[in-house]
Design an enzyme around this catalytic site. Structure first.
Site, PDB file in Angstrom:
ATOM      1  N   LYS A 180       0.810  -1.223   0.000  1.00 26.54           N
ATOM      2  CA  LYS A 180       0.000   0.000   0.000  1.00 26.54           C
ATOM      3  C   LYS A 180       0.845   1.277   0.000  1.00 26.54           C
ATOM      4  O   LYS A 180       0.493   2.263  -0.634  1.00 26.54           O
ATOM      5  CB  LYS A 180      -0.935   0.019   1.215  1.00 26.54           C
ATOM      6  CG  LYS A 180      -2.032  -1.023   1.136  1.00 26.54           C
ATOM      7  CD  LYS A 180      -2.977  -0.939   2.312  1.00 26.54           C
ATOM      8  CE  LYS A 180      -3.942  -2.103   2.296  1.00 26.54           C
ATOM      9  NZ  LYS A 180      -4.921  -2.066   3.372  1.00 26.54           N
ATOM     10  N   ASP A 217      -9.778   2.480   2.883  1.00 24.23           N
ATOM     11  CA  ASP A 217      -9.732   1.827   4.210  1.00 24.23           C
ATOM     12  C   ASP A 217     -10.206   2.798   5.292  1.00 24.23           C
ATOM     13  O   ASP A 217     -10.912   2.418   6.228  1.00 24.23           O
ATOM     14  CB  ASP A 217      -8.297   1.410   4.561  1.00 24.23           C
ATOM     15  CG  ASP A 217      -7.853   0.164   3.808  1.00 24.23           C
ATOM     16  OD1 ASP A 217      -8.712  -0.644   3.418  1.00 24.23           O
ATOM     17  OD2 ASP A 217      -6.635   0.010   3.605  1.00 24.23           O
ATOM     18  N   VAL A 234      -9.261  -4.934  13.419  1.00 24.33           N
ATOM     19  CA  VAL A 234      -9.300  -4.906  11.949  1.00 24.33           C
ATOM     20  C   VAL A 234      -9.247  -6.309  11.356  1.00 24.33           C
ATOM     21  O   VAL A 234      -9.604  -6.513  10.205  1.00 24.33           O
ATOM     22  CB  VAL A 234      -8.171  -4.037  11.338  1.00 24.33           C
ATOM     23  CG1 VAL A 234      -8.312  -2.585  11.741  1.00 24.33           C
ATOM     24  CG2 VAL A 234      -6.798  -4.568  11.666  1.00 24.33           C
TER      25      VAL A 234
END
Ligand SMILES: NC(=O)c1ccc[n+]([C@@H]2O[C@H](COP(=O)([O-])OP(=O)(O)OC[C@H]3O[C@@H](n4cnc5c(N)ncnc54)[C@H](OP(=O)(O)O)[C@@H]3O)[C@@H](O)[C@H]2O)c1
Length: 263
Positions: free
Chosen positions: A63, A99, A206
């Site tokens: 990412k 996200d 998460v």
């Protein structure tokens, strides 16, 4: 036919193809979403172009590298320094981070939050910290090592390592570490965690595919708990909408994606 993919390493476990293909099928779109394992991060953009993708999602561990390779980065991703969604616009590749908004959507049901404690300081923690800051929620970061805290310190967050942390009262405690994913570890000392839970109302992990020791302990302490399923769902809903220039209604996309989690 339009082609989309998830990029990461490994990606065999990724649920993203099922999420996006379910919506394309439901909307009768001529498109397909595939998995592309990419080990070398330098190959990200070339692979995007070679496969002639219309869009892609990026997952662990690429990412942050993807952020540096886009032709343009839009929205909150500019502040986070990490992207999870790539969209082709003509010959250019635009990067976004869904996200952050996905997490915020998932915690909306918690109502008003006074403050939050994030455990971990990786890419996911950055996304969550920045969206909480955007919404005015005072946020502290606790990470086992000092190095990754620099980003958060520069952004004005209170940052601690376990040696310098004395606990406190936080309404929401969020686990963004991978502790508990492939092991039975807590993200920090269990006694400290118990005392944090004693003062908290909500716990969020998460991780979404197993009841982690973090969430099990939070449940024992009678906190309202959520795992990462809804965050994953909403980041997918938002990414899908970006793939199709925000043409579809978010509720429609959600209604087609949500059943995938129940299969
Ligand atoms: N539900 C969703 O939609 C969603 C979205 C994105 C990510 N995720 C998940 O989020 C997790 C984290 O991803 P990431 O990209 O942020 O990872 P990352 O950048 O590698 O960061 C991991 C963080 O966890 C800490 N950590 C790792 N193992 C630990 C342990 N045993 N005890 C204490 N701290 C530990 C690391 O601390 P050090 O700095 O000390 O190494 C680091 O701060 C992954 O499991 C990923 O699958 C879920």
């Amino acid at each position: 036919m339009l082609l989309f993919s998830i990029f990461g390493y490994p990606v065999a476990h990724s649920i993203s193809p099922r999420l996006h293909n379910a919506v394309m099928q439901g909307l009768n779109l001529d498109g397909c979403y595939i998995r592309t394992p990419i080990e070398n991060p330098n190959a990200l953009m070339q692979t995007f172009k070679t496969l002639q993708l219309s869009g892609a999602n990026v997952t662990v561990p690429h990412k942050e590298v993807a952020f540096t390779q886009c032709d343009e980065v839009r929205g909150i991703a500019q502040k986070i320094g990490a992207i999870n969604t790539l969209v082709r616009e003509g010959s250019r590749v635009i990067g976004y981070n869904t996200d952050a908004e996905g997490f915020y959507e998932a915690i909306k049901s918690f109502g008003t939050l006074h403050n939050a404690l994030i455990l971990g300081a990786g890419g996911t923690a950055k996304a969550i910290a920045m969206i909480l800051k955007t919404h005015g929620i005072e946020t502290t970061i606790l990470n086992r090592s000092r190095q990754r805290l620099a980003f958060f310190e520069a952004e004005g967050f209170t940052c601690k390592t376990p040696e310098a942390f004395e606990g406190g009262a936080y309404t929401l405690i969020i686990n963004t570490t991978s502790a508990g994913l492939k092991d039975e570890e807590y993200p920090c000392d269990a006694t400290l965690l118990k005392s944090l839970f004693h003062h908290a109302k909500f716990a969020f992990d998460v991780i979404y595919n197993k009841p982690t020791p973090f969430l099990c302990l939070a449940k024992e302490c009678n906190l309202t708990c959520k795992d990462g399923k809804e965050m994953l769902l909403y980041q997918g809903v938002l990414a899908f909408n970006l793939f199709f220039s925000n043409h579809y209604d978010l509720k429609t996309i959600e209604s087609l994606m949500r059943p995938v989690f129940e299969l």
